[in-house]
Motif scaffolding. Sequence first.
Motif, short mmCIF file in Angstrom:
data_model
loop_
_atom_site.label_atom_id
_atom_site.label_comp_id
_atom_site.label_asym_id
_atom_site.label_seq_id
_atom_site.Cartn_x
_atom_site.Cartn_y
_atom_site.Cartn_z
N GLU A 1 3.99 -16.52 -1.27
CA GLU A 1 3.25 -15.37 -1.87
C GLU A 1 4.30 -14.27 -2.40
N PHE A 2 4.24 -13.89 -3.62
CA PHE A 2 5.03 -12.86 -4.28
C PHE A 2 4.29 -11.97 -4.99
N LYS A 3 5.07 -10.61 -5.12
CA LYS A 3 4.07 -9.57 -5.61
C LYS A 3 3.75 -9.91 -7.07
N ASP A 4 4.09 -10.39 -7.90
CA ASP A 4 3.84 -10.20 -9.62
C ASP A 4 4.20 -11.50 -10.07
N ARG A 5 4.38 -12.56 -9.36
CA ARG A 5 4.64 -13.81 -9.94
C ARG A 5 3.97 -14.77 -9.21
N PHE A 6 3.90 -15.83 -9.87
CA PHE A 6 3.08 -17.30 -9.67
C PHE A 6 3.30 -17.54 -8.04
N LEU B 1 -3.51 -21.38 -5.12
CA LEU B 1 -2.84 -21.07 -6.29
C LEU B 1 -3.22 -19.41 -6.60
N LEU B 2 -2.02 -18.66 -6.55
CA LEU B 2 -2.19 -17.20 -7.22
C LEU B 2 -1.43 -17.05 -8.46
N PRO B 3 -1.97 -17.40 -9.63
CA PRO B 3 -1.10 -17.33 -10.94
C PRO B 3 -0.50 -15.99 -11.26
N ALA C 1 0.67 -12.31 -5.58
CA ALA C 1 -0.26 -11.89 -4.31
C ALA C 1 -0.94 -10.70 -4.48
N PHE C 2 -2.30 -10.75 -3.95
CA PHE C 2 -3.20 -9.29 -4.00
C PHE C 2 -2.50 -8.43 -3.24
N THR C 3 -2.94 -7.19 -3.32
CA THR C 3 -2.57 -6.07 -2.49
C THR C 3 -3.00 -6.01 -1.14
N LYS C 4 -2.11 -5.47 -0.10
CA LYS C 4 -2.60 -5.94 1.12
C LYS C 4 -3.37 -7.21 1.53
N ASP C 5 -2.83 -8.22 1.22
CA ASP C 5 -3.64 -9.36 1.50
C ASP C 5 -4.97 -9.48 1.02
N GLY C 6 -5.10 -9.09 -0.10
CA GLY C 6 -6.50 -8.96 -0.73
C GLY C 6 -7.25 -10.23 -0.65
N THR C 7 -6.66 -11.28 -0.52
CA THR C 7 -7.53 -12.50 -0.64
C THR C 7 -8.32 -12.73 0.52
N TYR C 8 -8.11 -11.86 1.53
CA TYR C 8 -8.68 -12.11 2.87
C TYR C 8 -9.89 -11.11 3.27
N PHE C 9 -10.12 -10.32 2.07
CA PHE C 9 -11.46 -9.41 2.17
C PHE C 9 -12.09 -9.38 0.90
N GLU C 10 -13.44 -9.21 0.88
CA GLU C 10 -14.32 -9.31 -0.59
C GLU C 10 -14.15 -8.12 -0.99
N GLY C 11 -14.36 -7.82 -2.35
CA GLY C 11 -14.59 -6.53 -3.05
C GLY C 11 -13.29 -6.09 -3.31
N ASP C 12 -13.21 -5.31 -4.27
CA ASP C 12 -12.05 -4.83 -4.62
C ASP C 12 -11.96 -3.20 -4.20
#
Length: 412
Positions: free
Chosen positions: A190-195, A227-229, A232-243
């Motif tokens: 996982e990388f900040k602003d790339r695939f 895949l995270l085109p 990566a989401f901020t603060k592992d944001g894939t692991y909690f719902e809602g923005d």
Amino acid sequence: MTKSIYSIFLFFFGFFFTQNLYSQISIKQTKSDNDIKLSTLPYYSYGKGIGMTSPDSLFQLNIRFRMQNRVTYLKNEDENGAYDGQIRRLRLRFDGYVGNPKFLYAIQLSFAPGDVGEVKDGENINIIRDAVITYRPNRHWNLSFGQTKLPGNRQRVNSSGGLQLTDRTINNARFTIDRDFGFQLHNMNEFKDRFSYNFKAAVSTGEGRNSTEKPDDGVAVTGKIELLPLGAFTKDGTYFEGDVLRESKPKLLLSGAFQQNNHARRTQGQLGDDLFEKRTMKSVMIDAMFKYNGWAAMSSFMSRTTTQNALTFDLNNTSNMKYAFVGNGFDYQLSYNTKSNYEFIGRYSIQKVGSDIKNYAPNSKQYTFGITRYIWEHAFKLQTELTFDTLEYYNGEIKNNWYLRFQVEIGI
């Protein structure tokens, strides 16, 4: 009808009165992310809980808790309305490392009746949810051994503490693969602003958590790709719902998982009652998640099939029957979180049972609207929701049920 309207008024009045009281509390983020987050146990948390590190840095221990208290008004068709109040979840978690930060451990215990379940003769008490050891040689690889969540559907992998609504979907309840004991290997990129991309695999017993059944020759094999085109989401944001963090750039997650559970003993693989005969089950789980500027959208597909007929019969009394729950379902979820941390959520789920069991289980649809007030991200929040269920039976009968719920979650 008057009583139902009165109940709705009481719930919403309680929700907004309570949130106004807490809105005066000012809590600022002062801690960084958890530096020992395990990809095998991606529970969303705020900060590090209560942590202790030995003077020689040979071990570290973090202690955390969370609880969910709720009250619900339920109205099922052809039944009188009823109130239900309970501690839905009460969890205690310990994690850290021993000897070297590359050797991690995580333990999670549950104490609420809904977590532990009914105690039955000859069965284990389900207090232990997670007990796993992980070797992490670098930031890209994790090798785990023990009992924990399998790399399954997105909503199940997320902690129940990271949900927007008070419970997961009806499809998650039927088709998830949940926890199991075994080995897991994760490759994280996982990388900040790339695939970015992750690969995850597991070989486990297939019997679910805390099983001490007689050993057999069946195991469960699970594989998953994420895949995270857009990075990566901020603060592992894939692991909690809602923005809740209001992503400044669009973020997208696409994932797919497959499991084959050979000679499964239970009606839902790792979950459910015991079958009269074992069945090999195949599960497919596909997910998508998008977040940007307070908006969040999720969609998922889940299915389960068996290599034989899903029905099983008691050989001593063929009138006794149990079935593996086969079928498929779709979930759709959309939300917006305002700058003052009020979140408005809508969810729609549709579930179709397999042809083997259509005479015994209904097709279902569920509609939910919820409002959540985040006081301290997901660690301290007030939730209220209104849910309608439609059950369509094979004989043409249709039943409509609904409930209204208020819940408070707090933890560290």
